[in-house]
Enzyme design. Structure first.
Site, short mmCIF file in Angstrom:
data_model
loop_
_atom_site.label_atom_id
_atom_site.label_comp_id
_atom_site.label_asym_id
_atom_site.label_seq_id
_atom_site.Cartn_x
_atom_site.Cartn_y
_atom_site.Cartn_z
N GLN A 1 -4.06 2.73 9.46
CA GLN A 1 -4.72 1.92 10.49
C GLN A 1 -5.63 2.75 11.38
O GLN A 1 -6.26 2.22 12.28
CB GLN A 1 -3.66 1.22 11.36
CG GLN A 1 -2.83 0.18 10.63
CD GLN A 1 -3.62 -1.08 10.29
OE1 GLN A 1 -4.68 -1.34 10.84
NE2 GLN A 1 -3.10 -1.86 9.35
N LYS B 1 -8.46 -0.62 3.45
CA LYS B 1 -8.65 -0.94 4.87
C LYS B 1 -9.87 -0.24 5.45
O LYS B 1 -10.22 -0.42 6.61
CB LYS B 1 -7.39 -0.54 5.66
CG LYS B 1 -6.14 -1.34 5.27
CD LYS B 1 -5.00 -1.02 6.21
CE LYS B 1 -3.64 -1.29 5.62
NZ LYS B 1 -3.32 -2.70 5.48
N ASP C 1 1.04 8.41 8.78
CA ASP C 1 0.47 7.24 8.12
C ASP C 1 -0.84 6.89 8.84
O ASP C 1 -0.82 6.38 9.96
CB ASP C 1 1.46 6.07 8.20
CG ASP C 1 0.90 4.79 7.59
OD1 ASP C 1 -0.26 4.80 7.13
OD2 ASP C 1 1.62 3.77 7.60
N CYS D 1 5.01 -6.81 8.18
CA CYS D 1 5.79 -5.76 7.52
C CYS D 1 6.38 -4.79 8.54
O CYS D 1 6.40 -3.58 8.33
CB CYS D 1 4.94 -4.98 6.51
SG CYS D 1 4.25 -6.02 5.24
N HIS E 1 5.46 0.63 9.73
CA HIS E 1 5.32 -0.37 8.68
C HIS E 1 6.49 -0.16 7.71
O HIS E 1 6.97 0.97 7.56
CB HIS E 1 3.98 -0.11 7.98
CG HIS E 1 3.56 -1.11 6.97
ND1 HIS E 1 4.06 -1.13 5.69
CD2 HIS E 1 2.65 -2.12 7.04
CE1 HIS E 1 3.49 -2.11 5.02
NE2 HIS E 1 2.63 -2.73 5.81
#
Lengths: 156, 404
Positions: free
Chosen positions: B194, B217, B191, B357, B114
């Site tokens: 997700q 999220k 990261d 993104c 991202h």
């Protein structure tokens, strides 16, 4: 958005997928890129002038149906017009999309570009419809500034 | 048990919400926790000597402990609150990257990052004259072991990797990446934005040096994020933002800084966000990751099966289901994703369209953008059916005009 066919109508679909205006001009006076970074729509507008008259226009690039069709239909509408007239039409189109101009008589001057009136019901797509119109605005502004610059030059 | 019933917005609106990769909807329990906080406990934590402020401090700090336990951090002060994953990543880039990267060092990230785990590293690389290298995906939208081992070298100082791609849904083998990077002497930043809504994260088992995620999220409110960092790393880093509550002594010309975690939490924090995140974690834990994975596996497999039947679609996902999470990117061949998304919207189906993104990934794949359906615990087979029906409608509208 209740009735999609009002936006994705025959005219818009035809222009978006098979536009005869998608080509390059032999010798363009102006070539300007317009883009919407968030959605990746990119068009390059080419303009040929004959004095104060828009003699020819063409475009290249890629994007959604609305941005592509809007560019193509704009070319049909503005070709052959003089710059003053073109500016009026551009102003009216932007006004229509922003729902500031609703008067039927006034909208008549948009010719085929009136097909985009219902895009105003899809706020997320307004910028797609306006991309080419803002790009031609930039070109005409640029030309105007050049004009004043050359006058300044003569007075030196 | 009907999970959808826990989410008021899904009762209030007749939609198939397939954009949880952008932000999840919020259960009643999270909404209530925030409202209860304002009704009963609102004061500025760490500021007042009175009982109410003490109580606000307590709920705020208890949530830190809850999050530490949730991701199995060794120390509670390894949990730093931020605005979102983006801010957490910027904090690392500024306070660790700019301080520790030197000329000719290498920073390695994947092509599926991202922008938030990409643009900050461009800044660090440019400022420090370091190199920014990319691990590319293979034809199966995955990072191969060979690619990992050829890009992470003895010169690599930082590896930034997304656990799950927000475009492809690929689950990266971060265990392997972390082990290999450590062998080469590099730190790894994960990261988890997700992944954490969908799978159990154990930072100690992973041996991640830094790990970031956004609350919104994973059922929590917008505007709250987390940075996890190993204590010894965070201890040696300079503060990112300066101001109230992150200091020890302030003189006219000099300041000494507070210890962890306050050092990285300048100014009044998003306390309601923290409370909401705590309630979101409670909700996730009451359901359990086993159950979450079971629900999602069923729904995502069904979606993949149904979408594969539509021969007018291009799908961008790995064939290995076990390496794939809850995100499916697709395009109707010859039709722009924004047009598809608008037509889907008219049918009450919410999907994202655009470059997500991740422009370098789009360029690598040779496309402008995709439509993306992303799933979460409240999604049902009916949502998938609505998606498929709407896609058929979109295709039929465009069919006679499509030129491929």
């Amino acid at each position: 958005m209740d009735n999609l066919d009002e936006v994705y109508n025959e005219l818009i679909m035809e222009h978006s997928m098979n536009s005869y205006n998608k080509k390059h001009l032999d010798k363009a006076d102006y070539s300007e890129m317009g883009h919407n970074p968030n959605c990746g729509d990119e068009i390059t507008l080419e303009v040929k002038l004959d004095g104060d008259k828009i003699k020819d226009m063409a475009f290249s690039g890629h994007g959604c149906a609305i941005s592509q069709a809007s560019t193509s239909i704009m070319i049909d509408t503005l070709k052959g017009k003089d710059i003053k007239e073109a500016k009026e039409i551009i102003k009216t189109f932007i006004g229509m999309i922003k729902r500031e101009i609703k008067d039927e008589e006034e909208l008549k001057k948009l010719e085929d570009a009136i097909a985009f009136r219902n895009v105003s019901n899809m706020p997320a797509r307004v910028k797609c419809a306006l991309l080419a119109w803002h790009t031609i605005e930039d070109i005409l502004d640029k030309r105007e500034n050049e004009g004043t610059a050359s006058i300044d030059c003569c007075h030196k | 048990m009907n999970i959808k019933d826990d989410f008021p917005i899904l009762k209030n609106r007749n939609i198939a919400y397939l954009d949880s990769g952008a932000t999840s909807q919020k259960p009643q329990a999270v909404i209530d926790a925030i409202s209860e906080f304002y009704k009963k406990c609102n004061a500025n934590p760490h500021r007042g000597a009175y009982a109410l402020s003490q109580e606000a401090t307590e709920v705020y700090e208890n949530t830190r402990t809850k999050i530490a336990e949730f991701i199995n951090a060794k120390h509670r002060e390894e949990i730093i609150f931020s605005k979102n994953a983006t801010e957490s990543l910027n904090l690392i880039a500024y306070s660790y990257g700019l301080e520790n990267i030197e000329k000719d060092d290498e920073i390695v990230i994947s092509i599926m990052e991202h922008h938030s785990n990409l643009v900050p590293w461009q800044k660090v690389a440019k400022t420090k004259q370091a190199k920014l290298n990319y691990m590319y995906i293979n034809e199966n939208f995955e990072l191969s072991d060979e690619e990992i081992e050829s890009k992470i070298t003895d010169k690599t100082k930082i590896v930034g990797i997304t656990h799950v791609s927000n475009v492809l849904g690929t689950i990266n083998n971060i265990e392997k990446i972390i082990k290999y990077a450590h062998k080469k002497g590099a730190l790894v930043i994960v990261d988890a934005s997700q992944s954490i809504p969908h799978m159990k994260i154990d930072v100690q088992a992973l041996d991640a040096d830094f790990l970031v995620f956004s609350g919104h999220k994973m059922l929590a409110p917008l505007g709250i994020g987390v940075l996890y960092g190993k204590k010894e790393l965070l201890d040696n880093m300079t503060p990112f933002l300066m101001g109230g509550d992150m200091i020890e002594y302030v003189y006219e010309q000099d300041t000494t800084f507070a210890s962890l975690p306050n050092k990285f939490e300048a100014g009044t924090q998003n306390v309601e966000g923290v409370i909401g995140l705590g309630a979101a974690i409670d909700y996730i834990e009451s359901l359990g990751y086993d159950k979450i994975e079971q629900i999602e596996r069923e729904i995502v497999h069904y979606a993949i099966e149904e979408l594969r039947k539509l021969n007018f679609l291009d799908l961008y996902l790995t064939k290995n289901n076990e390496n794939h999470s809850a995100v499916i990117s697709f395009n109707i061949k010859g039709v722009h994703p924004h047009d598809v998304a608008s037509i889907l919207d008219a049918e009450g189906v919410c999907v994202r369209s655009g470059n997500h993104c991740a422009q370098p990934l789009m360029r690598f794949l040779g496309i402008d953008s995709t439509c993306r359906a992303s799933f979460y615990i409240y999604n049902t087979k009916e949502d998938v059916d609505r998606l498929v029906e709407a896609l058929n409608k979109a295709y039929n509208m465009f069919k006679k005009y499509i030129k491929i």
